[in-house]
Design a protein around this motif. Structure first.
Motif: not given
Length: 342
Positions: A255-258, A260-272, A274-277
């Protein structure tokens, strides 16, 4: 944003690609975009400059500026003068812009992305990358020289060292520690009760949020345990896989929308990233508006630009139920200004 003090490898004349100034390919480190602020407000193609082998032209760089609503785009291209196999690494995004107040300059230096071109034909124009800028970003660039870091990699050097590099990467893949968490010193539990044995040092290294959570005085650190009450098992598995390996194997089914939300919440740049892509590749008539709302909510200008372009080409998107649920007047204004011709 940060000052450039302490930054290594700042431009010297020999390493800068600009106009017809002779810059040898072996020395090239920087693309120099002069008067970029003015040119980004006049959408068009512009030359950057080229590199040379002795006095023979080798590569030539160009860029195109474009405005999408309140987002400003910069597309970078490279032309190879002879048929060749080549590789160029270039700054991945604008997240690491550095300001050099002393020299009135802006630099994109960190987080490089490599682009390989296999037997590109002579005089081919090859797309490299796209950067997005907000109005605030452009205000910082105004009246400054704009530099983008690049790095050439010759096929000869790649052939000699690639096997060694791949072996080093393999030795540093920590995925095995997820299934067999030797030396784990912390437990994370998902909302649905699944526990993962993990390593504090890896959590802290990849997330400022986890780093703060794991300080000695916190309850989580003292108990070596935390329950993420709003993160399910599958989402937590993706987060941890990204932390341990730098990627997510089954990204298409996450669930890439989730994410992106979690990457923002936990400040995970790589996950952000990947999710955007992944979301940019999964966009459809059914989900384009949802992706637009999410990209606006989590300040993903790149993803927002992709969504706006898709909606403009597929106006049936606004006939979905999601359109009626958008309650952000500013986002609605941007959307309508973009899809309705002036």
């Amino acid at each position: 944003m940060m000052d450039v003090e302490g930054c290594d490898n700042l431009p010297d004349s020999a390493s800068v690609i600009f106009g017809h100034k002779v810059c040898h390919t072996r020395d090239a480190k920087w693309l120099c975009l002069n008067n970029f602020y003015e040119k980004v407000h006049r959408p068009n193609f512009y030359d950057i400059g080229g590199t040379y082998i002795e006095d023979v032209p080798d590569y030539w760089f160009m860029y195109k500026t474009e405005q999408v609503s309140s987002i400003f785009l910069l597309h970078i291209f490279v032309c190879n003068r002879q048929e060749s196999l080549f590789s160029i690494a270039i700054s991945r995004n604008t997240d690491n812009m550095k300001v050099d107040k002393k020299n009135d300059a802006i630099y994109l230096t960190q987080s490089l992305k490599e682009h390989r071109f296999k037997k590109s034909k002579e005089m081919s124009q090859n797309y490299l990358t796209t950067y997005s800028f907000s109005s605030y970003d452009l205000d910082l660039i105004k009246d400054k020289i704009f530099y983008i870091f690049i790095s050439f990699d010759s096929p000869e050097n790649r052939g000699m060292c690639q096997g060694f590099v791949e072996q080093v990467k393999l030795n540093h893949d920590l995925k095995a520690l997820l299934s067999d968490p030797v030396g784990s010193d912390f437990t994370i539990e998902s909302a649905d009760g699944v526990k993962f044995q993990v390593h504090k040092v890896l959590l802290a290294a990849h997330s400022e949020v986890f780093k703060a959570m794991l300080k000695e005085e916190t309850a989580e650190s003292q108990n070596s345990y935390v329950k993420l009450v709003d993160v399910g098992k599958e989402d937590l598995q993706c987060i941890l896989e990204c932390i341990y390996t730098g990627t997510v194997t089954d990204l298409e089914n996450c669930n890439c929308i989730n994410m992106l939300m979690l990457a923002d919440r936990y400040n995970l740049k790589s996950l952000r990233e990947l999710s955007q892509y992944a979301l940019s590749q999964q966009i459809s008539v059914e989900n384009a508006l949802e992706i637009l709302v999410v990209s606006d909510m989590y300040n993903s200008e790149m993803l927002k630009a992709v969504a706006l372009k898709f909606i403009k080409k597929n106006k049936s998107c606004i006939q979905t139920s999601t359109f009626k649920e958008i309650n952000n007047p500013e986002l609605l204004r941007q959307l309508l200004e973009y899809i309705i011709p002036a």
